[in-house]
Scaffold this motif. Structure first.
Motif, PDB file in Angstrom:
ATOM      1  N   PRO A  49       0.820  -1.218   0.000  1.00  0.00           N
ATOM      2  CA  PRO A  49       0.000   0.000   0.000  1.00  0.00           C
ATOM      3  C   PRO A  49       0.853   1.267   0.000  1.00  0.00           C
ATOM      4  CG  PRO A  49       0.072  -0.967   2.191  1.00  0.00           C
ATOM      5  CD  PRO A  49       0.794  -1.923   1.292  1.00  0.00           C
ATOM      6  N   ALA A  59       2.958   4.474   0.752  1.00  0.00           N
ATOM      7  CA  ALA A  59       3.922   4.900   1.778  1.00  0.00           C
ATOM      8  C   ALA A  59       4.402   3.779   2.703  1.00  0.00           C
ATOM      9  CB  ALA A  59       3.376   6.078   2.581  1.00  0.00           C
ATOM     10  N   GLY A  93       4.457   3.282 -10.112  1.00  0.00           N
ATOM     11  CA  GLY A  93       3.526   4.301  -9.621  1.00  0.00           C
ATOM     12  C   GLY A  93       3.794   5.634 -10.314  1.00  0.00           C
ATOM     13  N   ALA A  94       5.066   5.919 -10.571  1.00  0.00           N
ATOM     14  CA  ALA A  94       5.422   7.181 -11.246  1.00  0.00           C
ATOM     15  C   ALA A  94       4.829   7.210 -12.650  1.00  0.00           C
ATOM     16  CB  ALA A  94       6.945   7.327 -11.308  1.00  0.00           C
ATOM     17  N   TYR A 140       1.881   5.792 -13.606  1.00  0.00           N
ATOM     18  CA  TYR A 140       0.459   6.142 -13.472  1.00  0.00           C
ATOM     19  C   TYR A 140       0.306   7.606 -13.070  1.00  0.00           C
ATOM     20  CZ  TYR A 140      -0.706   1.210 -13.922  1.00  0.00           C
ATOM     21  OH  TYR A 140      -0.854  -0.073 -14.400  1.00  0.00           O
ATOM     22  N   ARG A 141       1.219   8.081 -12.224  1.00  0.00           N
ATOM     23  CA  ARG A 141       1.171   9.494 -11.815  1.00  0.00           C
ATOM     24  C   ARG A 141       1.441  10.411 -13.020  1.00  0.00           C
ATOM     25  NH1 ARG A 141       1.617  10.983  -6.363  1.00  0.00           N
ATOM     26  NH2 ARG A 141       1.569   9.214  -4.924  1.00  0.00           N
ATOM     27  N   SER A 170      -5.577   7.110  -8.497  1.00  0.00           N
ATOM     28  CA  SER A 170      -6.226   5.797  -8.358  1.00  0.00           C
ATOM     29  C   SER A 170      -7.429   5.644  -9.289  1.00  0.00           C
ATOM     30  CB  SER A 170      -6.656   5.559  -6.912  1.00  0.00           C
ATOM     31  OG  SER A 170      -5.502   5.404  -6.118  1.00  0.00           O
ATOM     32  N   ALA A 200      -5.880   4.763 -12.629  1.00  0.00           N
ATOM     33  CA  ALA A 200      -5.298   3.409 -12.594  1.00  0.00           C
ATOM     34  C   ALA A 200      -6.347   2.298 -12.521  1.00  0.00           C
ATOM     35  CB  ALA A 200      -4.337   3.303 -11.407  1.00  0.00           C
ATOM     36  N   GLY A 246       5.283  -1.406  -7.098  1.00  0.00           N
ATOM     37  CA  GLY A 246       3.943  -0.964  -7.480  1.00  0.00           C
ATOM     38  C   GLY A 246       2.878  -1.639  -6.649  1.00  0.00           C
ATOM     39  N   ILE A 266       2.801  -5.892  -9.239  1.00  0.00           N
ATOM     40  CA  ILE A 266       4.021  -6.393  -9.900  1.00  0.00           C
ATOM     41  C   ILE A 266       4.143  -7.918  -9.720  1.00  0.00           C
ATOM     42  CG2 ILE A 266       6.522  -6.087 -10.201  1.00  0.00           C
ATOM     43  CD1 ILE A 266       4.703  -3.548 -10.699  1.00  0.00           C
ATOM     44  N   ARG A 313       4.886   9.921   5.308  1.00  0.00           N
ATOM     45  CA  ARG A 313       4.582  10.828   4.190  1.00  0.00           C
ATOM     46  C   ARG A 313       4.609  12.285   4.659  1.00  0.00           C
ATOM     47  NH1 ARG A 313       3.066   8.464  -0.675  1.00  0.00           N
ATOM     48  NH2 ARG A 313       5.129   7.612  -0.571  1.00  0.00           N
ATOM     49  N   ARG A 335      -7.092   5.945  -0.797  1.00  0.00           N
ATOM     50  CA  ARG A 335      -6.396   5.427  -1.989  1.00  0.00           C
ATOM     51  C   ARG A 335      -6.183   3.905  -1.864  1.00  0.00           C
ATOM     52  NH1 ARG A 335      -1.020   6.530  -3.859  1.00  0.00           N
ATOM     53  NH2 ARG A 335      -0.603   7.794  -2.026  1.00  0.00           N
ATOM     54  N   ASP A 371      -7.550   1.171  -4.519  1.00  0.00           N
ATOM     55  CA  ASP A 371      -6.568   0.268  -5.146  1.00  0.00           C
ATOM     56  C   ASP A 371      -6.863  -1.209  -4.823  1.00  0.00           C
ATOM     57  OD1 ASP A 371      -5.293   2.476  -6.198  1.00  0.00           O
ATOM     58  OD2 ASP A 371      -3.670   2.513  -4.718  1.00  0.00           O
ATOM     59  N   ARG A 380     -10.517  -2.348  -6.660  1.00  0.00           N
ATOM     60  CA  ARG A 380     -10.785  -2.238  -8.106  1.00  0.00           C
ATOM     61  C   ARG A 380     -10.861  -3.642  -8.723  1.00  0.00           C
ATOM     62  NH1 ARG A 380      -5.029   0.192  -8.961  1.00  0.00           N
ATOM     63  NH2 ARG A 380      -3.839  -1.736  -9.060  1.00  0.00           N
TER      64      ARG A 380
HETATM   65  O1  CDP Z   1       4.193   6.327  -3.572  1.00  0.00           O
HETATM   66  P1  CDP Z   1       2.755   6.019  -3.318  1.00  0.00           P
HETATM   67  O2  CDP Z   1       2.607   4.736  -2.569  1.00  0.00           O
HETATM   68  O3  CDP Z   1       1.980   7.132  -2.738  1.00  0.00           O
HETATM   69  O4  CDP Z   1       2.052   5.757  -4.700  1.00  0.00           O
HETATM   70  P2  CDP Z   1       2.674   5.274  -6.062  1.00  0.00           P
HETATM   71  O5  CDP Z   1       3.426   4.015  -5.907  1.00  0.00           O
HETATM   72  O6  CDP Z   1       3.339   6.437  -6.689  1.00  0.00           O
HETATM   73  O7  CDP Z   1       1.342   4.916  -6.871  1.00  0.00           O
HETATM   74  C1  CDP Z   1       0.345   5.879  -7.137  1.00  0.00           C
HETATM   75  C2  CDP Z   1      -0.934   5.166  -7.535  1.00  0.00           C
HETATM   76  O8  CDP Z   1      -0.739   4.536  -8.808  1.00  0.00           O
HETATM   77  C3  CDP Z   1      -1.439   4.074  -6.626  1.00  0.00           C
HETATM   78  O9  CDP Z   1      -2.213   4.573  -5.533  1.00  0.00           O
HETATM   79  C4  CDP Z   1      -2.268   3.221  -7.577  1.00  0.00           C
HETATM   80  O10 CDP Z   1      -3.556   3.767  -7.775  1.00  0.00           O
HETATM   81  C5  CDP Z   1      -1.504   3.348  -8.885  1.00  0.00           C
HETATM   82  N1  CDP Z   1      -0.607   2.214  -9.155  1.00  0.00           N
HETATM   83  C6  CDP Z   1      -1.185   1.064  -9.656  1.00  0.00           C
HETATM   84  O11 CDP Z   1      -2.397   0.984  -9.792  1.00  0.00           O
HETATM   85  N2  CDP Z   1      -0.391   0.020 -10.021  1.00  0.00           N
HETATM   86  C7  CDP Z   1       0.936   0.080  -9.873  1.00  0.00           C
HETATM   87  N3  CDP Z   1       1.684  -0.961 -10.265  1.00  0.00           N
HETATM   88  C8  CDP Z   1       1.535   1.232  -9.325  1.00  0.00           C
HETATM   89  C9  CDP Z   1       0.723   2.277  -8.955  1.00  0.00           C
END
Ligand code: CDP
Ligand code: CDP
Length: 222
Positions: free
Chosen positions: A11, A13, A35-36, A38-39, A99, A102, A128, A131, A156, A179, A183, A186
């Motif tokens: 999850p 952070a 995650g970067a 999707y961001r 989210s 994604a 992620g 993965i 965070r 979030r 996640d 879904r």
């Molecule tokens: O760093 P943080 O945990 O806040 O989030 P992130 O790893 O940057 O991911 C941001 C968002 O992208 C997640 O809350 C998911 O909604 C989505 N994500 C995903 O669906 N699948 C992944 N493999 C990575 C991220």
């Protein structure tokens, strides 16, 4: 030495990217922050006024978008069509919308294909949500990091303050929990521990503790 693939999920952070970067450095592997990606797409969609519920428009946008993860002296940087978006993709606006972007299966299909191409040679640490379950189902090492929501919000919060971002602990706790819920619930590739992943609760562990624990597992597999 054998070049393996390492999948790190968990999850928000929980420490995924910090730990993944350190592992990649130690092993001289490629680090891929999914995650970067999707961001980056979310940032661009918001800039262009595209509705985060419009799957077709997001897919079209993604197909025309070049996302690069490039190492630099100051860590990995993220580029979207040549623009450095490393900092802006961490903004509250992107975080609150990512989210929803994604959730879409067509968006994920395209992202997963790109991520699998990046990791095809092995010698990779990828972090992620899906993965171990979808992107690298045959990864030799799969880790699922977790920590209490209070601890993750505190981490965070400290990070935001260090970056000079405004930050409120209670709001962060709510944002992280919201979030995680989207996640995990879904329909497509939800956040879930792979059956063969090793779970590590990092609530009271230091970064080095976590890295050392994973390195032990990696050394057994290499
Ligand atoms: O760093 P943080 O945990 O806040 O989030 P992130 O790893 O940057 O991911 C941001 C968002 O992208 C997640 O809350 C998911 O909604 C989505 N994500 C995903 O669906 N699948 C992944 N493999 C990575 C991220
Ligand atoms: O990638 P993810 O969202 O899972 O988390 P992160 O961005 O790597 O980590 C969030 C913050 O927690 C970072 O500032 C880390 O330094 C800190 N932290 C950690 O990652 N692991 C610990 N065991 C303790 C703190």
């Amino acid at each position: 030495m054998k070049q393996i693939s390492i999948a790190i999920d968990g999850p928000a952070a929980a420490g995924k990217s910090t730990v993944a970067k350190k592992l990649a450095e130690k092993l001289s592997y490629l680090y891929i922050d999914t995650g970067a990606m999707y961001r980056a797409l979310t940032y661009l969609a918001l800039q262009k006024g595209i509705d985060v519920d419009d799957e077709q428009a997001l897919l079209q946008l993604l197909r025309n978008t070049y996302i690069e993860l490039k190492p630099s002296e100051h860590g990995q940087r993220v580029f979207v069509n040549g623009e450095d978006v490393t900092n802006v993709i961490r903004s509250e606006d992107v975080t609150n919308n990512v989210s929803f972007v994604a959730k879409h299966s067509l968006v994920r299909e395209e992202m997963v294909a790109r991520q699998q191409a990046l990791g095809a040679q092995g010698g990779v640490v990828m972090d992620g949500r899906d993965i171990g379950t979808h992107v690298l189902p045959h990864a030799e090492v799969k880790i699922f990091l977790k920590a209490s929501v209070e601890e993750r919000a505190k981490r965070r919060h400290a990070e935001n303050i260090a970056r000079g971002f405004a930050s409120d602990l209670e709001t962060l706790k709510e944002e992280i929990a919201r979030r995680d819920k989207i996640d995990s619930e879904r329909e497509v590739a939800p956040l879930k521990k792979a059956e063969d992943a090793v779970e590590i609760d990092t609530t009271s562990l230091s970064i080095d503790d976590v890295v050392n624990e994973i390195m032990k597992i990696v050394n057994e597999r290499i």
